[in-house]
Structures are given as C-alpha cells and as structure tokens.
Write an enzyme that holds these catalytic residues in place. Structure first.
Site, PDB file in Angstrom:
ATOM      1  N   CYS A 184       0.817  -1.031  -0.272  1.00  0.00           N
ATOM      2  CA  CYS A 184      -0.292  -0.345   0.114  1.00  0.00           C
ATOM      3  C   CYS A 184       0.545   1.851  -0.044  1.00  0.00           C
ATOM      4  CB  CYS A 184      -0.703  -0.039   1.402  1.00  0.00           C
ATOM      5  SG  CYS A 184      -1.905  -1.218   0.552  1.00  0.00           S
TER       6      CYS A 184
ATOM      7  N   HIS B  24      12.097   1.326   6.941  1.00  0.00           N
ATOM      8  CA  HIS B  24      11.903  -0.820   6.543  1.00  0.00           C
ATOM      9  C   HIS B  24      11.758  -0.660   7.533  1.00  0.00           C
ATOM     10  CE1 HIS B  24      11.416  -4.069   3.668  1.00  0.00           C
ATOM     11  NE2 HIS B  24      10.269  -3.231   2.584  1.00  0.00           N
TER      12      HIS B  24
ATOM     13  N   HIS C 207      -2.580  20.352   6.771  1.00  0.00           N
ATOM     14  CA  HIS C 207      -3.787  18.641   6.495  1.00  0.00           C
ATOM     15  C   HIS C 207      -2.520  17.654   6.541  1.00  0.00           C
ATOM     16  CE1 HIS C 207      -5.599  21.750   4.533  1.00  0.00           C
ATOM     17  NE2 HIS C 207      -4.400  22.672   3.895  1.00  0.00           N
TER      18      HIS C 207
ATOM     19  N   HIS D 240      -3.260   7.385   5.170  1.00  0.00           N
ATOM     20  CA  HIS D 240      -3.849   6.145   4.368  1.00  0.00           C
ATOM     21  C   HIS D 240      -4.989   5.195   4.695  1.00  0.00           C
ATOM     22  CE1 HIS D 240      -3.894   2.192   2.208  1.00  0.00           C
ATOM     23  NE2 HIS D 240      -3.303   1.588   3.589  1.00  0.00           N
TER      24      HIS D 240
ATOM     25  N   HIS E  54     -15.128   5.168   3.428  1.00  0.00           N
ATOM     26  CA  HIS E  54     -16.109   5.355   3.079  1.00  0.00           C
ATOM     27  C   HIS E  54     -16.912   4.769   1.712  1.00  0.00           C
ATOM     28  CE1 HIS E  54     -20.823   5.238   4.343  1.00  0.00           C
ATOM     29  NE2 HIS E  54     -20.744   6.275   3.477  1.00  0.00           N
TER      30      HIS E  54
ATOM     31  N   ASN F 253     -10.166   0.875   1.143  1.00  0.00           N
ATOM     32  CA  ASN F 253      -8.711   0.743   0.569  1.00  0.00           C
ATOM     33  C   ASN F 253      -8.486   0.054  -0.690  1.00  0.00           C
ATOM     34  OD1 ASN F 253      -5.974   0.275   0.911  1.00  0.00           O
ATOM     35  ND2 ASN F 253      -6.520  -0.689   2.459  1.00  0.00           N
TER      36      ASN F 253
END
Length: 467
Positions: free
Chosen positions: A169, A248, A338, A342, A371, A375
């Site tokens: 992702c 990572h 802002h 994710h 909503h 995802n």
C-alpha cells in the site's frame, strides 16, 4: 574591448559567480512537482451494495458458520459504505476461478480511463513523457504493465520505464521517491506515475480468517499523475515535494511476516494479515516520525519537545517510576496544515489520529475516502488528497503531510507544499456530490442489515449448506 573581456574571464570573482549560478541552476532543476493527477472511478455497475456483499459471502461454500459471523462482523465495523467498487469477475460469480485475462482487463480499464483523462486534461502528449513508473503490487505480466502502457499510448523509444511489484500500500510514495532521485541528475523531465492494485487474481475464497479479512477492505481504484522538475512548469503545478522519509523493518522476522501473500492449508492463495500487524505498524510509524519530525517542524516546537522530554526524564528519576503523558508531547500541527492518511481501515485511521492528536476535521478526508472508495491500496492516499481538493481546503503555501504503510513492513511519509489554490476541477469527488460530505450522520448500511450478528447467534441467516 578584448582586454576587458579577458580580464573579466580571468578574474576569480567571475569563476566564483559562475559556480554559484551553476549551483543555483542545479538546485532549481532538482525540485520535484506534481503537475496534475487523475483518480479512477469505475462504472456504477461495479458498486458493491450491502445486499450483493451478503450474496458474495453466502455463495462461498468454503466458509463455516463461525467464518460467516467473523466476515459479517468485519464488514459491519470496517467503515466502508456500499458505493465501493469490485472487479467484474466478482459480479459474474467467477471469483473462485479468475483468469489472467480478468486481471489484465481490470488494469487495462484503469489505464484507458485514468491515463487517458490525465493526458487530455493536461494537454501533455504521451511522447512528451521521459520517465514511466508503474506500481501494481500483486500482478506481474509479460510484457510488463509498463510495456502495455507504452504500447497503448505509443510512447517514445527512449522513455525510461520502471515496473514495481510487491511494494504494498505504500508503493506510490516509493514511486515518487524513485522519480525524485532520477530528476536530481536529469534536467527538464516529465514523469508519469501509475499506481493501482489488481484484485481479480487476489480475491480470496478460502476460510482462513487472517486472509478473508482482505476481501472486506480492498477495493478497485487507481491514480495516474504527472511529475516534473521543469522550472518553466513550476507555477502551473499543484504540489512541490519538500521532504520524503522511508522506513523499512524487513530485517525483523515478525515485521516481515505480518503482511504476506501466501497459500492457506487448502492451497488457495490469499493475503495474510497477522495478529502482530498493529504492533509492527506502530513501531514503523514511530521510527518514521522520529526521522521526519526534525525536517518538517519549526524550531520552537522541537525545543518545546526537548524541554518536555527532559522534564519527563527528571520526573522518572525522582519519582522512581515511569511517567507517561496523557497527550503527545510533540504537536505536528505546528508545521502541517493537512494530514493525508492511508485508508488501511477504520482502526488504522483512528490509531494514527490518536498518535498525532488529530481532530475529526483532520481525519475527515481519510474516513470519507474509506467510506466511499474503500482501501484501494497504494492509490488510497490520492483519493484522500482528492477529497481535500474538492472541498477547497488546499490553499497556496499550505503544508500537506502524507503517510502510508505497506507490506515488508514499510512506513513511508512525505511533506508537500501547495503551489497554488486548488479548486478540485475534474476531480472524481465532484461526481459524488461532495457537498453532501460528510453526512450529518454517517449511516452504515451493513450495520443496519447485519448489525444484529454482533450480539446474537446466527440463527436466521441463510447459508449455502441450508439451500
């Protein structure tokens, strides 16, 4: 005249000035801008309604009663509405036997719609593109997906292509980091970044709880964007990249194995989400924040944090016990306007919000994206960004913080500066009646239909074995 010119050219001051100008010119070309981006919205016949979601669960004959209850509970608490999108083969009832053609067609639809609209709106021709980066984690093909895009849009023979897979992702920020690195040593370039995920071959039809959960969250989507380092296009761009940090934890076995594509005991391929995922994500998140905070926060906030940290250590020393503050000791809002989070799930959004002490206004874009679109893996961040733009929140000079998580385990974040006021023209959220978001009461259609299973045993739900 020749004497004067020779004197100037031989002057040390001339060479110092030349070096300074050369350095400034080089720095000017190392900036990375997003010129424009295009979000993908599949056709309405691909929407997963509440009723159809129940049908999909019912027709999976590999599930037992406990798995049905688990799946329905997951859907009810997922934060996803009934306007998200799924691959065509799900609507055709072929999720147990998808073909390679199904996967390719899913990607081709996005390439035609998303990339085509982006080229049309920007006026950029495909043969203007110097760099092409494609990230689709769970599909590889021959020729590659980047090769398919080049063939479809007839790009130049010398276009530099990169096809990323298995990045999860957080892949879109990795793609941007790759483009940024290339642009540091190459002037006046245009890059096309294409980010999506292919669900057709990865829809799990087994009964392993750690793998069926992905069916409740992941949905179809994608984003195509054009980046540049051309100074002449800076004023036309939307965002300027300020900082990028990648963390990572793949060297840790627990982190490496918490999100992995694997086979269940029956040999069905799926995406395993381990129980240690929340702890792993928290560790990666904290490490990432430690590195990026000094680069994006004002000095006064860093000094305040250092003072509070010192006071906390002194209290621990004198009281002889650990002292934990009730609120985060560092205020990220002092350097950020802002937050683009994710949409890994409702729990992910809430956890990040709590860690950064964010308000409901701050996390509204992420919650509404989950909503409305679910995802969509690596492209999720850009739907969140699109919501902010459609709501006309993004003004010139604003700082925008993006953070994403991915298998490996990775946590990537970056800071963008808004180059000009953005109005959300051509944004897919405009087609979603953005004026109605957020709704006064966020109704959960799954809760209304299946909420009863949270407190009761399944006694009235009709299962396949009862047919």
């Amino acid at each position: 005249m020749d004497y004067v010119l020779t004197t100037i050219l031989c002057s040390p001051l001339f060479y110092i000035l030349y070096i300074i100008l050369k350095f400034l010119d080089k720095k000017r070309h190392q900036n990375c801008y997003i010129l424009d981006y295009q979000l993908y919205k599949p056709s309405d016949d691909r929407k997963l309604s509440t009723e159809f979601s129940g049908d999909i669960i019912r027709r999976n004959k590999n599930l037992g009663l406990n798995e049905y209850k688990f799946l329905l509970k997951a859907i009810v608490s997922s934060g996803i509405g009934e306007e998200t999108y799924a691959p065509k083969m799900v609507f055709e009832g072929r999720e147990e036997n998808p073909t390679h053609e199904d996967a390719i067609n899913e990607m081709e639809e996005f390439f035609e719609d998303g990339i085509g609209k982006l080229f049309h709106r920007t006026g950029i021709q495909p043969d203007n593109i110097d760099i092409l980066v494609v990230n689709v984690s769970m599909l590889t093909s021959m020729p590659s997906l980047s090769g398919r895009i080049i063939n479809r849009y007839k790009m130049r023979e010398d276009v530099k292509t990169y096809n990323l897979s298995g990045m999860g992702c957080s892949a879109s920020l990795i793609s941007i980091n790759l483009v940024q690195s290339i642009m540091k040593t190459n002037k006046n370039k245009l890059a096309l970044v294409v980010t999506s995920e292919c669900l057709s071959p990865n829809w799990y039809t087994g009964n392993d709880r750690s793998m069926i959960l992905s069916n409740c969250l992941f949905r179809s989507g994608g984003c195509a964007m054009v980046l540049t380092n051309k100074p002449s296009l800076a004023y036309k761009s939307m965002f300027k990249l300020k900082v990028m940090v990648r963390t990572h934890h793949g060297s840790k076995d627990e982190a490496y194995g918490c999100c992995v594509q694997t086979e269940d005991t029956q040999g069905r391929v799926g995406f395993h989400l381990g129980k240690c995922l929340p702890k792993t994500a928290t560790r990666a998140f904290v490490e990432n924040l430690k590195e990026i905070a000094p680069k994006i926060l004002p000095m006064r906030e860093l000094l305040r944090f250092a003072t509070l940290s010192f006071a906390r250590k002194m209290l621990q020393k004198f009281l002889g016990k650990s002292f934990y503050p009730t609120r985060p000791m560092i205020n990220f809002k002092t350097g950020i306007d802002h937050f683009c989070l994710h949409t890994g799930g409702k729990a992910v959004i809430d956890a990040v919000a709590q860690s950064l002490s964010l308000s409901q206004f701050d996390i509204e874009p992420a919650r509404m994206t989950l909503h409305r679109f679910g995802n969509t893996s690596a492209s999720s961040l850009w739907y969140v960004l699109g919501y902010m733009e459609a709501k006309k929140r993004l003004k010139k000079g604003d700082k925008l913080f993006m953070i994403s998580f991915g298998a490996g385990f990775k946590c990537n974040s970056c800071l963008w500066e808004v180059v000009r006021d953005l109005e959300g023209e051509g944004n897919v959220w405009k087609d979603c009646n953005i004026e109605n978001y957020p709704p006064k009461t966020l109704e959960n259609p799954f809760l209304a239909k299946y909420g009863w299973i949270q407190d009761e045993d399944i006694t009235t739900f009709k299962f396949p074995q009862e047919d």
